[in-house]
Write a protein that holds these residues in place. Sequence first.
Motif, PDB file in Angstrom:
ATOM      1  N   LYS A 193       0.809  -1.216   0.000  1.00 17.68           N
ATOM      2  CA  LYS A 193       0.000   0.000   0.000  1.00 17.68           C
ATOM      3  C   LYS A 193       0.846   1.270   0.000  1.00 17.68           C
ATOM      4  N   HIS A 194       2.129   1.142  -0.237  1.00 13.12           N
ATOM      5  CA  HIS A 194       2.990   2.329  -0.295  1.00 13.12           C
ATOM      6  C   HIS A 194       2.526   3.226  -1.448  1.00 13.12           C
ATOM      7  N   PRO A 195       2.491   4.554  -1.245  1.00 19.19           N
ATOM      8  CA  PRO A 195       2.006   5.465  -2.296  1.00 19.19           C
ATOM      9  C   PRO A 195       2.731   5.327  -3.633  1.00 19.19           C
ATOM     10  N   VAL A 196       4.003   4.997  -3.616  1.00 23.00           N
ATOM     11  CA  VAL A 196       4.752   4.879  -4.873  1.00 23.00           C
ATOM     12  C   VAL A 196       4.210   3.739  -5.736  1.00 23.00           C
ATOM     13  N   LEU A 197       3.509   2.799  -5.116  1.00 29.41           N
ATOM     14  CA  LEU A 197       2.940   1.672  -5.863  1.00 29.41           C
ATOM     15  C   LEU A 197       1.492   1.917  -6.293  1.00 29.41           C
ATOM     16  N   SER A 198       0.978   3.122  -6.065  1.00 30.24           N
ATOM     17  CA  SER A 198      -0.407   3.418  -6.406  1.00 30.24           C
ATOM     18  C   SER A 198      -0.660   3.223  -7.902  1.00 30.24           C
ATOM     19  N   GLY A 199      -1.567   2.343  -8.236  1.00 37.69           N
ATOM     20  CA  GLY A 199      -1.918   2.101  -9.635  1.00 37.69           C
ATOM     21  C   GLY A 199      -0.877   1.337 -10.419  1.00 37.69           C
ATOM     22  N   LEU A 280       6.004   0.763 -15.134  1.00 37.81           N
ATOM     23  CA  LEU A 280       7.280   1.325 -14.710  1.00 37.81           C
ATOM     24  C   LEU A 280       7.258   2.842 -14.840  1.00 37.81           C
ATOM     25  N   ARG A 281       6.666   3.352 -15.917  1.00 34.93           N
ATOM     26  CA  ARG A 281       6.538   4.805 -16.046  1.00 34.93           C
ATOM     27  C   ARG A 281       5.737   5.376 -14.869  1.00 34.93           C
ATOM     28  N   ARG A 282       4.679   4.659 -14.497  1.00 32.88           N
ATOM     29  CA  ARG A 282       3.847   5.139 -13.376  1.00 32.88           C
ATOM     30  C   ARG A 282       4.630   5.118 -12.069  1.00 32.88           C
ATOM     31  N   LEU A 283       5.470   4.112 -11.865  1.00 30.35           N
ATOM     32  CA  LEU A 283       6.316   4.056 -10.671  1.00 30.35           C
ATOM     33  C   LEU A 283       7.212   5.289 -10.589  1.00 30.35           C
ATOM     34  N   VAL A 284       7.791   5.677 -11.722  1.00 31.00           N
ATOM     35  CA  VAL A 284       8.667   6.849 -11.762  1.00 31.00           C
ATOM     36  C   VAL A 284       7.887   8.119 -11.438  1.00 31.00           C
ATOM     37  N   VAL A 285       6.747   8.297 -12.094  1.00 30.91           N
ATOM     38  CA  VAL A 285       5.926   9.487 -11.859  1.00 30.91           C
ATOM     39  C   VAL A 285       5.452   9.529 -10.408  1.00 30.91           C
ATOM     40  N   ASN A 286       4.995   8.398  -9.893  1.00 34.60           N
ATOM     41  CA  ASN A 286       4.590   8.338  -8.490  1.00 34.60           C
ATOM     42  C   ASN A 286       5.737   8.717  -7.567  1.00 34.60           C
ATOM     43  N   GLY A 287       6.947   8.285  -7.932  1.00 34.35           N
ATOM     44  CA  GLY A 287       8.114   8.595  -7.115  1.00 34.35           C
ATOM     45  C   GLY A 287       8.365  10.084  -7.009  1.00 34.35           C
ATOM     46  N   VAL A 288       8.096  10.811  -8.102  1.00 31.13           N
ATOM     47  CA  VAL A 288       8.256  12.264  -8.074  1.00 31.13           C
ATOM     48  C   VAL A 288       7.247  12.881  -7.113  1.00 31.13           C
ATOM     49  N   TYR A 289       5.984  12.491  -7.226  1.00 32.70           N
ATOM     50  CA  TYR A 289       4.953  13.008  -6.316  1.00 32.70           C
ATOM     51  C   TYR A 289       5.303  12.698  -4.853  1.00 32.70           C
ATOM     52  N   GLY A 291       8.184  11.891  -3.520  1.00 33.85           N
ATOM     53  CA  GLY A 291       9.398  12.585  -3.090  1.00 33.85           C
ATOM     54  C   GLY A 291       9.134  14.025  -2.693  1.00 33.85           C
ATOM     55  N   LEU A 292       8.200  14.665  -3.384  1.00 28.37           N
ATOM     56  CA  LEU A 292       7.851  16.063  -3.118  1.00 28.37           C
ATOM     57  C   LEU A 292       6.762  16.208  -2.049  1.00 28.37           C
ATOM     58  N   LYS A 293       6.351  15.085  -1.466  1.00 32.67           N
ATOM     59  CA  LYS A 293       5.307  15.064  -0.431  1.00 32.67           C
ATOM     60  C   LYS A 293       3.987  15.610  -0.971  1.00 32.67           C
ATOM     61  N   MET A 294       3.734  15.330  -2.240  1.00 29.75           N
ATOM     62  CA  MET A 294       2.464  15.670  -2.873  1.00 29.75           C
ATOM     63  C   MET A 294       1.568  14.434  -2.886  1.00 29.75           C
ATOM     64  N   ASP A 295       0.280  14.638  -3.006  1.00 31.70           N
ATOM     65  CA  ASP A 295      -0.642  13.508  -3.104  1.00 31.70           C
ATOM     66  C   ASP A 295      -0.344  12.725  -4.380  1.00 31.70           C
ATOM     67  N   VAL A 296      -0.161  11.431  -4.244  1.00 31.13           N
ATOM     68  CA  VAL A 296       0.096  10.572  -5.401  1.00 31.13           C
ATOM     69  C   VAL A 296      -1.237  10.199  -6.037  1.00 31.13           C
ATOM     70  N   PRO A 297      -1.390  10.383  -7.357  1.00 34.81           N
ATOM     71  CA  PRO A 297      -2.656  10.008  -8.019  1.00 34.81           C
ATOM     72  C   PRO A 297      -2.956   8.525  -7.817  1.00 34.81           C
TER      73      PRO A 297
END
Length: 330
Positions: A193-199, A280-289, A291-297
């Motif tokens: 359930k880690h945010p970086v794995l969302s979707g 994998l692209r989504r993992l990268v994009v999630n990582g940016v969100y 990392g910046l402490k923004m809500d991950v989609p």
Amino acid sequence: MKNSLTFSLVASLATTAFAAQPSDHLVFEPSAKANGKHVVLLSGDEEYRSEESMPMLGQILAAQGFKATVLFSLDADGIVNPNLGGNLSHSESLDEADAIVMCIRFRHWDDTSMQRFEGALNRGVPIVALRTSTHAFNFKKDSKWAKYSHNAKAGSGWQKGFGRQVLGESWVSHHGKHKVEGTRSVIETANAKHPVLSGVGTIFGTTDVYGADPLAPSTILLRGEVTQSLDPKSPAVEGEKNSPMIPIAWTREFKNTSTTPNRIVTTTMGAATDLSDENLRRLVVNGVYWGLKMDVPSKADVTIPGEWKPSKYSFKEYKKGLKPSDLIVK
């Protein structure tokens, strides 16, 4: 309605990407509602075609509302040459980076570029690091930047360098058979359930699993199942290679010289061909969100804005004679 929205997104991305570009780097302004954050993407490896993947990821991030700047290794004529490890174009972008996405290998940048990179690190900029970034730097032993090198000794201050101390791992080995055995991701159940794995669903990549044992404390997100071939439908290799499976994605925090630690996402996947996989692209994009402490989609839109056919990874076969603007996805 969905097709109409997708068309509008692609058209908007195209308008942004085809705007006049600087000669030595790329800048993608937000094509969605701007969120005020600037992501700097660093390309520069001799094998995995980050000069092709970073512009594509930059365009996707612009569609998310980020300003995205992509930097390259260039020759004296402004032509992209990933084999020139001492060059980083327009490194001043690092002075205003809010986040960094990187896929680099054995770089030995000039003092000014390294000072800017270290400045970003020391102000707590989050980093999403792909594939060979575990062995991002290679300086001479007498260099002031020797501690960044992948093989740095304990006496340098950072044993095994930037990769091990900041990202969590340096170069270890090809655990899977290079160019023969692929990688299929398996979620670490405890951290599902880690945010970086969302979707993020199952990822398949044509690169092999790297040997890795991330430095504690690190949070393992994915492990890599070694497959018998490079076919996504390939069964797993039997025996010790998959028992236990090696970590292929993790998060951690790095305590720099400031009071704000860097949030780090590292994946040992990340060849341009691997990034054909939307998960994998989504993992990268999630990582940016994250990392910046923004809500991950819940499921970030990582649609590639045009026709993108990444080159196979190879030390010999990068596309020669191209300027940065030639690498925009159209």
